[in-house]
Scaffold this motif. Structure first.
Motif, short mmCIF file in Angstrom:
data_model
loop_
_atom_site.label_atom_id
_atom_site.label_comp_id
_atom_site.label_asym_id
_atom_site.label_seq_id
_atom_site.Cartn_x
_atom_site.Cartn_y
_atom_site.Cartn_z
N ARG A 87 0.82 -1.21 0.00
CA ARG A 87 0.00 0.00 0.00
C ARG A 87 0.86 1.26 0.00
NH1 ARG A 87 -2.20 0.43 6.21
NH2 ARG A 87 -0.36 -0.45 7.23
N TYR A 88 2.04 1.21 0.71
CA TYR A 88 2.93 2.35 0.69
C TYR A 88 3.60 2.50 -0.67
CZ TYR A 88 2.51 2.66 5.79
OH TYR A 88 2.03 2.79 7.06
N VAL A 89 4.06 1.39 -1.23
CA VAL A 89 4.74 1.43 -2.53
C VAL A 89 3.81 1.99 -3.60
CG1 VAL A 89 5.81 0.02 -4.33
CG2 VAL A 89 6.29 -0.46 -1.92
N ALA A 90 2.55 1.56 -3.57
CA ALA A 90 1.58 2.08 -4.55
C ALA A 90 1.41 3.58 -4.40
CB ALA A 90 0.25 1.36 -4.38
N GLY A 91 1.39 4.05 -3.15
CA GLY A 91 1.26 5.49 -2.92
C GLY A 91 2.45 6.27 -3.46
N TYR A 92 3.65 5.72 -3.23
CA TYR A 92 4.85 6.38 -3.76
C TYR A 92 4.80 6.46 -5.29
CZ TYR A 92 6.62 5.28 0.93
OH TYR A 92 6.79 5.16 2.27
N ALA A 93 4.36 5.37 -5.93
CA ALA A 93 4.31 5.35 -7.39
C ALA A 93 3.32 6.39 -7.92
CB ALA A 93 3.91 3.95 -7.87
N ILE A 94 2.16 6.48 -7.27
CA ILE A 94 1.16 7.46 -7.70
C ILE A 94 1.68 8.88 -7.54
CG2 ILE A 94 -1.12 8.40 -7.17
CD1 ILE A 94 -1.97 5.55 -6.40
N ALA A 95 2.34 9.14 -6.40
CA ALA A 95 2.89 10.47 -6.16
C ALA A 95 3.95 10.81 -7.21
CB ALA A 95 3.49 10.54 -4.76
N ALA A 96 4.78 9.83 -7.57
CA ALA A 96 5.82 10.08 -8.57
C ALA A 96 5.22 10.40 -9.93
CB ALA A 96 6.74 8.86 -8.67
N VAL A 97 4.18 9.64 -10.32
CA VAL A 97 3.53 9.89 -11.61
C VAL A 97 2.90 11.27 -11.63
CG1 VAL A 97 1.62 9.17 -13.10
CG2 VAL A 97 3.15 7.45 -12.11
N LEU A 98 2.23 11.66 -10.54
CA LEU A 98 1.61 12.98 -10.48
C LEU A 98 2.66 14.08 -10.57
CD1 LEU A 98 -1.15 12.47 -7.75
CD2 LEU A 98 -1.48 12.72 -10.20
N GLY A 99 3.78 13.87 -9.87
CA GLY A 99 4.83 14.88 -9.91
C GLY A 99 5.40 15.06 -11.31
N ILE A 100 5.68 13.95 -11.99
CA ILE A 100 6.21 14.02 -13.35
C ILE A 100 5.21 14.67 -14.29
CG2 ILE A 100 6.94 12.61 -15.33
CD1 ILE A 100 8.09 10.61 -13.30
N THR A 101 3.93 14.32 -14.13
CA THR A 101 2.89 14.90 -14.99
C THR A 101 2.80 16.41 -14.82
OG1 THR A 101 1.62 12.83 -14.86
CG2 THR A 101 0.45 14.80 -15.60
N LEU A 102 2.89 16.88 -13.58
CA LEU A 102 2.83 18.32 -13.33
C LEU A 102 4.03 19.04 -13.96
CD1 LEU A 102 1.62 18.38 -9.61
CD2 LEU A 102 0.31 19.03 -11.64
N VAL A 103 5.20 18.42 -13.87
CA VAL A 103 6.39 19.03 -14.49
C VAL A 103 6.22 19.11 -16.00
CG1 VAL A 103 8.84 18.70 -14.94
CG2 VAL A 103 7.94 18.36 -12.64
N LEU A 104 5.72 18.04 -16.61
CA LEU A 104 5.52 18.03 -18.06
C LEU A 104 4.45 19.03 -18.48
CD1 LEU A 104 5.67 14.18 -18.81
CD2 LEU A 104 7.45 15.89 -19.19
N ALA A 105 3.41 19.17 -17.65
CA ALA A 105 2.36 20.14 -17.97
C ALA A 105 2.91 21.55 -17.93
CB ALA A 105 1.19 19.98 -17.00
N TYR A 106 3.74 21.85 -16.91
CA TYR A 106 4.31 23.19 -16.82
C TYR A 106 5.23 23.48 -18.00
CZ TYR A 106 6.73 27.28 -15.02
OH TYR A 106 7.24 28.55 -14.87
N ALA A 107 5.92 22.44 -18.46
CA ALA A 107 6.84 22.62 -19.60
C ALA A 107 6.11 22.64 -20.93
CB ALA A 107 7.87 21.49 -19.59
N GLY A 108 4.80 22.39 -20.92
CA GLY A 108 4.04 22.42 -22.16
C GLY A 108 4.07 21.12 -22.94
N VAL A 109 4.63 20.07 -22.35
CA VAL A 109 4.69 18.78 -23.05
C VAL A 109 3.32 18.12 -23.06
CG1 VAL A 109 5.76 16.49 -23.08
CG2 VAL A 109 7.11 18.51 -22.48
N VAL A 110 2.58 18.25 -21.96
CA VAL A 110 1.22 17.73 -21.88
C VAL A 110 0.33 18.85 -21.38
CG1 VAL A 110 1.95 15.36 -21.45
CG2 VAL A 110 1.50 16.88 -19.53
N THR A 111 -0.97 18.71 -21.64
CA THR A 111 -1.95 19.70 -21.21
C THR A 111 -2.94 19.02 -20.29
OG1 THR A 111 -1.74 20.93 -23.28
CG2 THR A 111 -3.70 21.36 -21.94
N LEU A 112 -3.11 19.57 -19.10
CA LEU A 112 -4.04 19.01 -18.14
C LEU A 112 -5.27 19.89 -18.03
CD1 LEU A 112 -1.65 17.98 -15.23
CD2 LEU A 112 -2.60 16.53 -17.03
N PRO A 113 -6.47 19.27 -17.95
CA PRO A 113 -7.69 20.06 -17.80
C PRO A 113 -7.62 20.90 -16.53
CG PRO A 113 -8.20 17.78 -18.34
CD PRO A 113 -6.73 17.84 -18.05
#
Length: 273
Positions: free
Chosen positions: A96-122
């Motif tokens: 359960r902890y490992v899954a939480g870490y993975a989700i947090a990492a994905v969200l962090g990477i997604t936010l960085v890519l969104a700020y850089a304009g690589v992806v667009t988030l609603p």
């Protein structure tokens, strides 16, 4: 004290619940402590998970290892004293902890890519216009790029007036769109960034239903060949092969961005709505 609360462990002189500390309705006989000399360690009883056997110093369910809510008071097992206390390294490796870490990492990477304009988030809005673009976007020699852009709009409006249609006004949304597209185009051509995605080019439809857009390089135009902002703007407007598409009466707004690349070529993006 002969009795203690089975929930919070508070000692009581009599078996007379409820507990005046936590309100629990069950008491049990107090466990007699084992002398320190016999154990070589702490003699306080511990609370043991009935599922996985993990020992806890307090009756504070759920179990920190497996989440079971049933803890049983016992004398400590001296072989497992290293498990007493808070969350251990083995606990943080639980699925359960490992899954939480993975989700947090994905969200962090997604936010960085969104700020850089690589992806667009609603809901996150549009990405910023790049400011680390090779070449010049403010001034080249005596030429002010902002003045050239203003002269570009002014001369297009003169042609619209000759065609019997009203003038265009600068629109902040279209100005962002043309600046973003033009700067990203310069980066891509210069090898400093990825190519624009189709969805980025189509984002102009967020601002009007029937836009006229063009991005082009005025390859035969060099800034130092012109003695005024107006003459450079006229040459850039003439380099737009489809500029007659911007002479429609229903059109009202415009955005234009001019950027001189590192090799001296002039990049232009224009949008009319």
């Amino acid at each position: 004290m002969e009795w203690r609360c089975t929930w919070c462990g508070k000692p009581h002189e009599e078996n007379d619940p409820p507990c005046d500390n936590c309100g629990h309705n069950t008491f049990e006989r107090a466990v007699e402590q084992v002398p320190t000399a016999e154990t070589d360690g702490t003699t306080d009883p511990v609370w043991v998970c009935t599922e996985c056997g993990r020992q806890h110093t307090k009756n504070s369910p759920p179990c920190k290892r497996c989440g079971n809510v049933d803890l049983e008071q016992r004398q400590p097992d001296w072989d497992d004293l290293d498990e007493l206390g808070g969350t251990s390294y083995r606990d943080v490796l639980e699925p359960r902890y490992v899954a939480g870490y993975a989700i947090a990492a994905v969200l962090g990477i997604t936010l960085v890519l969104a700020y850089a304009g690589v992806v667009t988030l609603p809901g996150m809005g549009r990405p910023p216009v790049p400011d680390d673009v090779a070449g010049e976007g403010d001034r080249v020699g005596d030429r002010s790029i902002a003045a050239v852009e203003a002269a570009y709009v002014e001369q297009l409006n003169e042609r619209r007036d000759a065609a019997g249609v009203g003038p265009l006004t600068n629109d902040t949304d279209l100005e962002w769109y043309t600046a973003y597209v033009n700067k990203r185009t310069v980066q891509s051509v210069a090898g400093d960034g990825r190519q624009l995605r189709q969805e980025e080019r189509n984002s102009v439809f967020d601002y009007c239903d029937d836009p006229v857009t063009e991005r082009y390089i005025a390859a035969e135009t060099t800034v130092d060949a012109f003695d005024s902002d107006a003459s450079l703007a006229e040459a850039l407007l003439d380099s737009w092969d489809g500029n007659d598409e911007a002479l429609t009466a229903t059109q009202e707004s415009i955005g234009v961005d001019v950027h001189v690349g590192p090799d001296g070529r002039v990049f232009v993006t224009v949008a009319v709505c």
